[in-house]
Enzyme design. Structure first.
Site, PDB file in Angstrom:
ATOM      1  N   GLY A   1      13.938 -20.504   1.053  1.00  0.00           N
ATOM      2  CA  GLY A   1      15.372 -20.572   0.821  1.00  0.00           C
ATOM      3  C   GLY A   1      16.159 -21.201   1.963  1.00  0.00           C
TER       4      GLY A   1
ATOM      5  CB  CYS B   1      16.199 -27.163 -31.323  1.00  0.00           C
ATOM      6  SG  CYS B   1      15.725 -28.902 -31.302  1.00  0.00           S
TER       7      CYS B   1
ATOM      8  CB  CYS C   1      11.679 -28.547 -32.629  1.00  0.00           C
ATOM      9  SG  CYS C   1      12.346 -27.557 -31.301  1.00  0.00           S
TER      10      CYS C   1
ATOM     11  CB  CYS D   1      14.737 -29.056 -27.155  1.00  0.00           C
ATOM     12  SG  CYS D   1      14.178 -27.793 -28.288  1.00  0.00           S
TER      13      CYS D   1
ATOM     14  CB  CYS E   1      12.037 -31.067 -28.542  1.00  0.00           C
ATOM     15  SG  CYS E   1      12.976 -31.062 -30.072  1.00  0.00           S
TER      16      CYS E   1
END
Lengths: 289, 186
Positions: free
Chosen positions: A29, A238, A241, A263, A269
């Site tokens: 981090g 979606c 899909c 997507c 997808c």
């Protein structure tokens, strides 16, 4: 292959980047400064990610690049062909077949595995930058763990909108120590940052910072007890899909206000459509690609 | 200059250092994981793993401390020819190489500053054995992992200084493992 050195960068530059990556992994981090180079593409086009990818790639790797989840947009295509030419690596659009994935602003839907590396392109690595413009001050705030300002910002979101309106680049705390900008991924992707099996590396070219998350690192999205973090997405499925669990893009498909949710992860997808899933907008829809 | 000085480097530097770095990165990202690393043929007493790490990470920008028995004329000449790294004392070193006993005391090395904890030394510890021993946990480790460590208290003390501290790479023959400052040891 071309007459360039393997993966474009010279060896001294790669050593410098590699040392920064190792310190980044040792201090999860924390933003490690590095001497970012001019790349044959403008700042803002992923020069940080490209330099990190150049430093980690080996000839045996299979490389994938996504831009907001898509394999077929300008940024993704140009970076993919850049490494095809300069490193001679295999490239793919298949998430599970890739060993190194460079990404702009998404984490693939498919869970990543232990032998994979995810490289993020980062525009502004400093999560406190829009609250405190001076680098000397933000560096001091990180060293003192002085992150109250970030909570004030989230609180102001609540007081103004009734909820935390930050929807991307949502700040996280790593291993209870450093507050980190996860790059402008949607907050939908934030829960995937922690406990990921793959190594995550972040490169900011213009801002000259590299940071990292080792696998299985604790990453917590900042929130309040009475306003817990929520990974949100468009409340749709979606259209191509039919996926209910993936992050969706809203696409305008004509000049009469017609729109399609699909997507953002094109490989996910396509994989679903190849497996026989069909969305309600699919048949006869010319936008389907 | 003799053949030993001129030889023993990477024969294909870009490719071999890329592969070697992936081993070092894998080890540093997953503490306790033992990785293979090869390519360098350094003069004795340096192991091939330690030599490969030096070739991969060191250059004129990185002062190196050669601890006691690794500080030979052969090693100095080899390091100078292949990396250009200046040899220095422990207090200015970015990298140090030697056995555990030779590298002590750890208080001699840079541990970074609170604003720049990355400005700290990486110690390359030549070891007989890597597997087994102490139990590790922390970032990079799913549940726990193990590593043969020469000491426990020293690494626990190092962990308590986080985010300051030292990072360790343990080398043995053609293998290495790593212990970053973030790892809990017991």
């Amino acid at each position: 292959m071309t007459d360039y050195n393997f993966a474009y960068l010279d060896e001294q530059t790669k050593r410098m980047i590699r040392r920064a990556i190792l310190k980044g992994l040792a201090i999860p981090g924390y933003q490690v400064p590095f001497a970012s180079r001019e790349m044959p593409m403008p700042y803002g086009w992923g020069t940080g990610g490209v330099q990190v990818s150049a430093a980690v790639l080996t000839p045996e790797d299979t490389f994938k690049v996504i831009d907001q989840g898509a394999d077929d947009t300008t940024n993704a295509v140009s970076i993919r062909s850049f490494f095809e030419r300069t490193a001679g690596v295999e490239t793919t659009t298949d998430t599970s077949a890739a060993s190194v994935i460079q990404t702009r602003h998404r984490i693939p839907e498919e869970p990543l595995k232990e032998d994979q590396i995810l490289v993020y392109q980062v525009p502004i690595p400093e999560p406190l930058r829009f609250l405190e413009p001076r680098e000397s001050e933000t560096r001091k705030m990180h060293s003192l763990e002085e992150y109250g300002l970030m909570h004030v910002k989230l609180y102001e979101d609540i007081s103004r909108h009734g909820h935390i309106a930050t929807s991307y680049a949502y700040p996280v705390k790593v291993e209870g120590r450093y507050v980190m900008d996860p790059s402008p991924i949607p907050k939908f992707d934030n829960p995937k940052l922690g406990d990921m099996a793959a190594i995550q590396l972040f490169g900011a070219g213009r801002e000259q910072r590299i940071y990292a998350l080792p696998p299985y690192t604790q990453v917590v999205s900042l929130d309040f007890e009475d306003h817990p973090f929520e990974a949100s997405k468009a409340d749709q499925v979606c259209g191509l899909c039919g996926a209910e669990d993936s992050y969706l893009d809203e696409v305008i498909i004509d000049d009469a206000g017609g729109r399609l949710f699909c997507c953002s992860d094109t490989d996910y997808c396509l994989g679903r459509r190849n497996a026989g899933h069909q969305g309600s907008s699919l048949p006869g829809n010319e936008v389907a690609a | 200059m003799d053949a030993q000085t001129l030889g023993g480097g990477f024969t294909d530097p870009a490719i071999q250092s890329a592969r070697a770095f992936r081993s070092v990165m894998e080890a540093m990202a997953r503490p306790g994981t033992i990785c293979n690393i090869a390519g360098a043929e350094p003069p004795a007493p340096l192991s091939r793993a330690a030599g490969s790490v030096l070739l991969t990470l060191c250059d004129a920008d990185t002062p190196v401390y050669l601890a006691s028995d690794t500080d030979t004329a052969d090693v100095r000449a080899w390091l100078a020819f292949h990396t250009g790294a200046p040899v220095t004392g422990p207090s200015h070193a970015m990298f140090a190489v030697g056995t555990w006993q030779a590298l002590l005391p750890l208080s001699a090395y840079q541990i970074g500053t609170s604003e720049y904890p990355d400005r700290s030394a990486t110690l390359i510890v030549e070891s007989d054995k890597l597997a087994g021993g102490a139990t590790l946990s922390g970032p990079g480790i799913k549940d726990t992992s193990g590593l043969n460590l020469p000491d426990l208290v020293a690494f626990q003390t190092n962990r308590r200084m986080f985010p300051l501290g030292l990072d360790f790479i343990f080398t043995s023959g053609e293998r290495l493992a790593a212990l970053p400052r973030s790892t809990e040891v017991c």
